[in-house]
Design an enzyme around this catalytic site. Sequence first.
Site, PDB file in Angstrom:
ATOM      1  CB  CYS A 113     -33.586 -23.006 -11.624  1.00 48.10           C
ATOM      2  SG  CYS A 113     -32.028 -23.868 -11.311  1.00 48.10           S
ATOM      3  CB  CYS A 116     -30.446 -27.670 -11.989  1.00 52.70           C
ATOM      4  SG  CYS A 116     -30.155 -26.743 -10.480  1.00 52.70           S
ATOM      5  CB  SER A 117     -35.121 -28.411 -11.866  1.00 52.33           C
ATOM      6  OG  SER A 117     -34.438 -29.326 -11.022  1.00 52.33           O
ATOM      7  CB  CYS A 118     -33.365 -24.188  -7.831  1.00 51.56           C
ATOM      8  SG  CYS A 118     -31.727 -24.954  -7.768  1.00 51.56           S
TER       9      CYS A 118
END
Lengths: 212, 220
Positions: A113, A116-118
């Site tokens: 991702c 972000c941090s999906c």
Amino acid sequence: MSGHHHHDDHDHDHEGSELSEVALRVRTLESLLTEKGYVDPAALDALVEVYETKIGPRNGARVVARAWTDPAYRDWLRRDATAAIADMGYSGMGGAHMVALENGPGVHNMVVCTLCSCYPWPVLGLPPVWYKSAPYRSRAVIDPRGVLAEFGVTLPPDTAIRVWDSTAEMRYLVIPERPEGTEGWDAERLAGLVTRDSMIGTSLALSPDAAR
Amino acid sequence: MNGAQDLGGMMGFGPVVPEKNEPPFHATWEGRVLAMEVATRNAGVPWNLDMIRSVRESLPPLDYLSMSYYEIWLHSQTELLARHGLVIADEMKAGHALGGQKHAGHVLHADDVWAAVTRPGSYIRDVAEPARFAVGDRVRSLNINPTGHTRLPRYARAKVGTIGRVHGAHVYPDSNAAGRGEDARWCYNVTFAGRELWGADADPTLTVSLDLWEPYLEPA
């Protein structure tokens, strides 16, 4: 974003005596939210416990092992991974819509991702620091072989590398190749070969020798 | 926005450093931040995930890149709580309530936590318009540089790719983050060749696939 978890690594050791500035701010916020009726501290304890002990990569490993041993399940994962994974009891926050990515001869999938941090929480739990860090997010899409080398993985030069940047609410789970030498193993035993990183695509499933 | 969160293709951050036997949280406060995020959203706070991401991305780049992950989460929590008057800055300084709003509605209790985290959700909405693109169509992503939230990274703008999957009409982050409603739009998985994204020197075996909403795309 910083890959370090600087200046607060050790607040377990100092709980109540020498809290860092950020730990104090968090404590203040929790006390305010509790006083105002927005949170119940017992629910916060329960949430921490869920992600420390109940929702983690063993879930995903069970999905992968079932896919390796049950062709009908593998087909279901291809057609509707959300439903097939929910059938194992894994659903919810951070994993509303799932897609399974199958590695095979000459094809390697890797998930990132960049924005972000999906990450597929119901099957892998919370993401590791490296997954959320600038080095991984910046390079996975432009130099995946370089990233794989840092994980000790070298793929044949003609293996197709398919990188999936999780830019929407679709969440991706890599189904690594079943290791050789595991003929006749049942799903439970096979699940022991399925590492978290092999389901992100930065590693391969363990060989029976390595797992010993 | 073209903020520090949009990292794809940048160089110079050094190697990826995996940690052996990494714990879910590296300090007690990290777990509390995660838990407060989930609990407040289950108490019906007036913001959504896209607004949270937008606040994080609006951090000055130097701050964003030097803060740890959960420090960024803490920032978005305190910022949104203050912006909506739920926990104001003076209360954070004083450490007790000083007149910011109190909550009288639903609160998440420990017995409801498992149901709250495992309840299936969906970002798919019914829309009247049919999908503009089908699997196999060639599309070009737009060259856009919005000052608000978007999920089209810089490295994938003005590039030609192929529709690989049609995901359905999903909540549109660019609208939802700005408080303009969910405004669901068709969302597609689009596959780009590494050489289309990075030029002739790119790994010839590389493809990169992104989930992109219809307003980001035009026929190629």
